[in-house]
Design a protein around this motif. Structure first.
Motif, PDB file in Angstrom:
ATOM      1  N   GLU A  66       0.821  -1.215   0.000  1.00 52.57           N
ATOM      2  CA  GLU A  66       0.000   0.000   0.000  1.00 52.57           C
ATOM      3  C   GLU A  66       0.854   1.264   0.000  1.00 52.57           C
ATOM      4  O   GLU A  66       0.466   2.287  -0.569  1.00 52.57           O
ATOM      5  N   ALA A  67       2.023   1.183   0.622  1.00 50.03           N
ATOM      6  CA  ALA A  67       2.909   2.346   0.705  1.00 50.03           C
ATOM      7  C   ALA A  67       3.838   2.458  -0.505  1.00 50.03           C
ATOM      8  O   ALA A  67       4.649   3.388  -0.581  1.00 50.03           O
ATOM      9  N   GLY A  68       3.739   1.518  -1.446  1.00 48.67           N
ATOM     10  CA  GLY A  68       4.570   1.568  -2.639  1.00 48.67           C
ATOM     11  C   GLY A  68       5.964   1.001  -2.455  1.00 48.67           C
ATOM     12  O   GLY A  68       6.844   1.222  -3.289  1.00 48.67           O
ATOM     13  N   HIS A  69       6.199   0.250  -1.389  1.00 46.81           N
ATOM     14  CA  HIS A  69       7.522  -0.309  -1.110  1.00 46.81           C
ATOM     15  C   HIS A  69       7.644  -1.783  -1.490  1.00 46.81           C
ATOM     16  O   HIS A  69       8.670  -2.407  -1.228  1.00 46.81           O
ATOM     17  N   ALA A  70       6.594  -2.346  -2.092  1.00 47.08           N
ATOM     18  CA  ALA A  70       6.629  -3.740  -2.539  1.00 47.08           C
ATOM     19  C   ALA A  70       5.656  -3.891  -3.702  1.00 47.08           C
ATOM     20  O   ALA A  70       4.689  -3.134  -3.818  1.00 47.08           O
ATOM     21  N   TYR A  71       5.928  -4.872  -4.556  1.00 45.06           N
ATOM     22  CA  TYR A  71       5.091  -5.083  -5.733  1.00 45.06           C
ATOM     23  C   TYR A  71       5.087  -6.558  -6.117  1.00 45.06           C
ATOM     24  O   TYR A  71       5.993  -7.310  -5.768  1.00 45.06           O
ATOM     25  N   ILE A  72       4.050  -6.947  -6.835  1.00 41.93           N
ATOM     26  CA  ILE A  72       3.947  -8.310  -7.333  1.00 41.93           C
ATOM     27  C   ILE A  72       4.676  -8.414  -8.665  1.00 41.93           C
ATOM     28  O   ILE A  72       4.430  -7.634  -9.584  1.00 41.93           O
ATOM     29  N   ASP A  73       5.577  -9.390  -8.752  1.00 41.83           N
ATOM     30  CA  ASP A  73       6.277  -9.672  -9.994  1.00 41.83           C
ATOM     31  C   ASP A  73       5.764 -11.003 -10.532  1.00 41.83           C
ATOM     32  O   ASP A  73       5.712 -11.992  -9.798  1.00 41.83           O
ATOM     33  N   GLU A  93      15.298  -3.410 -14.170  1.00 38.19           N
ATOM     34  CA  GLU A  93      14.013  -3.366 -13.480  1.00 38.19           C
ATOM     35  C   GLU A  93      13.007  -4.326 -14.117  1.00 38.19           C
ATOM     36  O   GLU A  93      12.962  -4.482 -15.337  1.00 38.19           O
ATOM     37  N   SER A  94      12.204  -4.936 -13.282  1.00 38.96           N
ATOM     38  CA  SER A  94      11.130  -5.799 -13.754  1.00 38.96           C
ATOM     39  C   SER A  94      10.087  -4.968 -14.494  1.00 38.96           C
ATOM     40  O   SER A  94       9.802  -3.823 -14.113  1.00 38.96           O
ATOM     41  N   PRO A  95       9.477  -5.525 -15.538  1.00 35.29           N
ATOM     42  CA  PRO A  95       8.392  -4.809 -16.213  1.00 35.29           C
ATOM     43  C   PRO A  95       7.174  -4.607 -15.315  1.00 35.29           C
ATOM     44  O   PRO A  95       6.287  -3.819 -15.635  1.00 35.29           O
ATOM     45  N   HIS A  96       7.148  -5.300 -14.172  1.00 39.18           N
ATOM     46  CA  HIS A  96       6.028  -5.161 -13.241  1.00 39.18           C
ATOM     47  C   HIS A  96       6.372  -4.267 -12.050  1.00 39.18           C
ATOM     48  O   HIS A  96       5.573  -4.150 -11.117  1.00 39.18           O
ATOM     49  N   ARG A  97       7.541  -3.633 -12.083  1.00 37.78           N
ATOM     50  CA  ARG A  97       8.005  -2.871 -10.921  1.00 37.78           C
ATOM     51  C   ARG A  97       7.068  -1.715 -10.571  1.00 37.78           C
ATOM     52  O   ARG A  97       6.926  -1.339  -9.408  1.00 37.78           O
ATOM     53  N   ASN A  98       6.460  -1.126 -11.575  1.00 39.63           N
ATOM     54  CA  ASN A  98       5.550  -0.002 -11.350  1.00 39.63           C
ATOM     55  C   ASN A  98       4.090  -0.405 -11.507  1.00 39.63           C
ATOM     56  O   ASN A  98       3.241   0.414 -11.851  1.00 39.63           O
ATOM     57  N   ARG A  99       3.829  -1.648 -11.218  1.00 38.75           N
ATOM     58  CA  ARG A  99       2.462  -2.158 -11.241  1.00 38.75           C
ATOM     59  C   ARG A  99       1.610  -1.330 -10.265  1.00 38.75           C
ATOM     60  O   ARG A  99       2.064  -1.004  -9.164  1.00 38.75           O
ATOM     61  N   PRO A 100       0.387  -0.987 -10.621  1.00 39.54           N
ATOM     62  CA  PRO A 100      -0.461  -0.214  -9.701  1.00 39.54           C
ATOM     63  C   PRO A 100      -0.609  -0.907  -8.346  1.00 39.54           C
ATOM     64  O   PRO A 100      -0.707  -2.138  -8.272  1.00 39.54           O
ATOM     65  N   VAL A 101      -0.610  -0.124  -7.299  1.00 39.03           N
ATOM     66  CA  VAL A 101      -0.718  -0.661  -5.939  1.00 39.03           C
ATOM     67  C   VAL A 101      -1.947  -1.552  -5.799  1.00 39.03           C
ATOM     68  O   VAL A 101      -1.878  -2.657  -5.241  1.00 39.03           O
ATOM     69  N   ALA A 102      -3.081  -1.078  -6.295  1.00 33.89           N
ATOM     70  CA  ALA A 102      -4.321  -1.844  -6.154  1.00 33.89           C
ATOM     71  C   ALA A 102      -4.212  -3.209  -6.833  1.00 33.89           C
ATOM     72  O   ALA A 102      -4.725  -4.217  -6.319  1.00 33.89           O
ATOM     73  N   GLU A 103      -3.528  -3.266  -7.972  1.00 34.47           N
ATOM     74  CA  GLU A 103      -3.368  -4.533  -8.690  1.00 34.47           C
ATOM     75  C   GLU A 103      -2.454  -5.484  -7.927  1.00 34.47           C
ATOM     76  O   GLU A 103      -2.750  -6.674  -7.790  1.00 34.47           O
ATOM     77  N   SER A 104      -1.335  -4.962  -7.408  1.00 31.48           N
ATOM     78  CA  SER A 104      -0.430  -5.805  -6.621  1.00 31.48           C
ATOM     79  C   SER A 104      -1.131  -6.333  -5.379  1.00 31.48           C
ATOM     80  O   SER A 104      -0.987  -7.507  -5.017  1.00 31.48           O
ATOM     81  N   ILE A 107      -3.611  -9.127  -6.342  1.00 35.65           N
ATOM     82  CA  ILE A 107      -2.936 -10.395  -6.662  1.00 35.65           C
ATOM     83  C   ILE A 107      -2.381 -11.040  -5.405  1.00 35.65           C
ATOM     84  O   ILE A 107      -2.465 -12.261  -5.228  1.00 35.65           O
ATOM     85  N   PHE A 108      -1.826 -10.230  -4.500  1.00 36.48           N
ATOM     86  CA  PHE A 108      -1.258 -10.775  -3.265  1.00 36.48           C
ATOM     87  C   PHE A 108      -2.337 -11.466  -2.438  1.00 36.48           C
ATOM     88  O   PHE A 108      -2.125 -12.570  -1.906  1.00 36.48           O
ATOM     89  N   ARG A 109      -3.488 -10.857  -2.344  1.00 38.05           N
ATOM     90  CA  ARG A 109      -4.586 -11.461  -1.589  1.00 38.05           C
ATOM     91  C   ARG A 109      -5.078 -12.735  -2.263  1.00 38.05           C
ATOM     92  O   ARG A 109      -5.447 -13.709  -1.588  1.00 38.05           O
ATOM     93  N   ARG A 110      -5.077 -12.749  -3.580  1.00 38.79           N
ATOM     94  CA  ARG A 110      -5.481 -13.951  -4.310  1.00 38.79           C
ATOM     95  C   ARG A 110      -4.421 -15.044  -4.206  1.00 38.79           C
ATOM     96  O   ARG A 110      -4.758 -16.238  -4.209  1.00 38.79           O
ATOM     97  N   MET A 111      -3.164 -14.654  -4.100  1.00 36.29           N
ATOM     98  CA  MET A 111      -2.110 -15.632  -3.820  1.00 36.29           C
ATOM     99  C   MET A 111      -2.399 -16.322  -2.493  1.00 36.29           C
ATOM    100  O   MET A 111      -2.312 -17.550  -2.376  1.00 36.29           O
ATOM    101  N   LYS A 112      -2.719 -15.536  -1.491  1.00 39.01           N
ATOM    102  CA  LYS A 112      -3.023 -16.076  -0.159  1.00 39.01           C
ATOM    103  C   LYS A 112      -4.229 -17.016  -0.205  1.00 39.01           C
ATOM    104  O   LYS A 112      -4.288 -18.010   0.524  1.00 39.01           O
ATOM    105  N   ALA A 113      -5.181 -16.690  -1.085  1.00 37.76           N
ATOM    106  CA  ALA A 113      -6.397 -17.505  -1.193  1.00 37.76           C
ATOM    107  C   ALA A 113      -6.180 -18.775  -2.004  1.00 37.76           C
ATOM    108  O   ALA A 113      -7.095 -19.598  -2.125  1.00 37.76           O
ATOM    109  N   GLY A 114      -4.985 -18.952  -2.571  1.00 40.60           N
ATOM    110  CA  GLY A 114      -4.681 -20.172  -3.297  1.00 40.60           C
ATOM    111  C   GLY A 114      -5.149 -20.200  -4.736  1.00 40.60           C
ATOM    112  O   GLY A 114      -5.381 -21.273  -5.299  1.00 40.60           O
ATOM    113  N   GLU A 115      -5.258 -19.025  -5.362  1.00 33.73           N
ATOM    114  CA  GLU A 115      -5.773 -18.963  -6.733  1.00 33.73           C
ATOM    115  C   GLU A 115      -4.705 -19.182  -7.805  1.00 33.73           C
ATOM    116  O   GLU A 115      -5.036 -19.299  -8.991  1.00 33.73           O
ATOM    117  N   PHE A 116      -3.437 -19.229  -7.417  1.00 34.54           N
ATOM    118  CA  PHE A 116      -2.367 -19.346  -8.408  1.00 34.54           C
ATOM    119  C   PHE A 116      -1.461 -20.531  -8.099  1.00 34.54           C
ATOM    120  O   PHE A 116      -1.388 -20.999  -6.961  1.00 34.54           O
TER     121      PHE A 116
END
Length: 215
Positions: A66-73, A93-104, A107-116
């Motif tokens: 949320e603070a922009g210090h981490a992102y989903i790659d 730099e990863s092409p996903h480094r500037n991924r929108p916060v809301a999108e990261s 995805i992180f929450r969906r990772m936790k839910a076992g969707e990937f």
């Protein structure tokens, strides 16, 4: 600890369920006792596990996103490894480094839910891809693992990496000095960075400690 009338904890950084087992834990405990150290005193047992803090660590990771210090790659492990560069060559730099916060965050929450599946996504700290220290080039701090954990069972399918976990576990236990074997000397910078980010972003530590009932 004895010299300064302090306490010493024994903690297992059990962040990789594929390499942890009850037998492994018991063997280390027996060896430490054989060396002459007992982590119990008259009041309590100073034995801890990183898995004790999985809920808090996950909450910290969300706040970093949320603070922009981490992102989903969403690249492969090989691509990430290649882009980190060499000792005398900056990383890419990863092409996903500037991924929108809301999108990261989604995805992180969906990772936790076992969707990937394993390896589809990782969470990386956003630090410095040109750093002289390769360990500071946007290290992975969470990955997907479908493996049974000897303490938490199948409650989690995402697990934090050591460099993110260890320093925060120290902070949660109010550790002043952390003793590690020499191969972890190179980990000091990412440890300090992760700890400082967590503490600074909106004074997260106090709020999350209160929310997760840690002393």
């Amino acid at each position: 600890g004895e010299e300064f009338d302090g306490l010493c904890n024994l903690r297992f950084d059990d962040t990789n369920p594929e390499k942890e087992s009850v037998e492994y834990v018991n063997s280390i405990k027996e060896t430490v006792q054989w060396l002459g150290y007992d982590w119990s005193d008259a009041h309590e047992e100073h034995l801890h596990y990183a898995s004790d803090y999985f809920d808090a660590l996950y909450a910290f990771a969300e706040r970093l996103i949320e603070a922009g210090h981490a992102y989903i790659d969403s690249q492969s492990a090989d691509a990430i490894r290649t882009q980190r560069g060499q000792l005398h060559e900056a990383g890419t730099e990863s092409p996903h480094r500037n991924r929108p916060v809301a999108e990261s965050l989604d995805i992180f929450r969906r990772m936790k839910a076992g969707e990937f599946g394993e390896g589809e996504h990782v969470l990386r700290a956003k630090i410095d891809m040109a750093s002289n220290f390769i360990s500071m080039r946007d290290p992975v701090i969470y990955r997907i693992r479908y493996a049974h954990h000897h303490r938490t069972g199948d409650a989690w399918c995402i697990y934090p990496l050591y460099d993110f976990t260890h320093c925060i576990s120290d902070a949660l236990e109010k550790i002043t000095h952390s003793l590690c074997t020499l191969e972890f000397v190179k980990n000091r910078q990412p440890h300090d960075r992760a700890r400082d980010r967590v503490v600074r972003v909106g004074q997260l530590t106090q709020r999350l400690l209160a929310a997760t009932d840690h002393p």
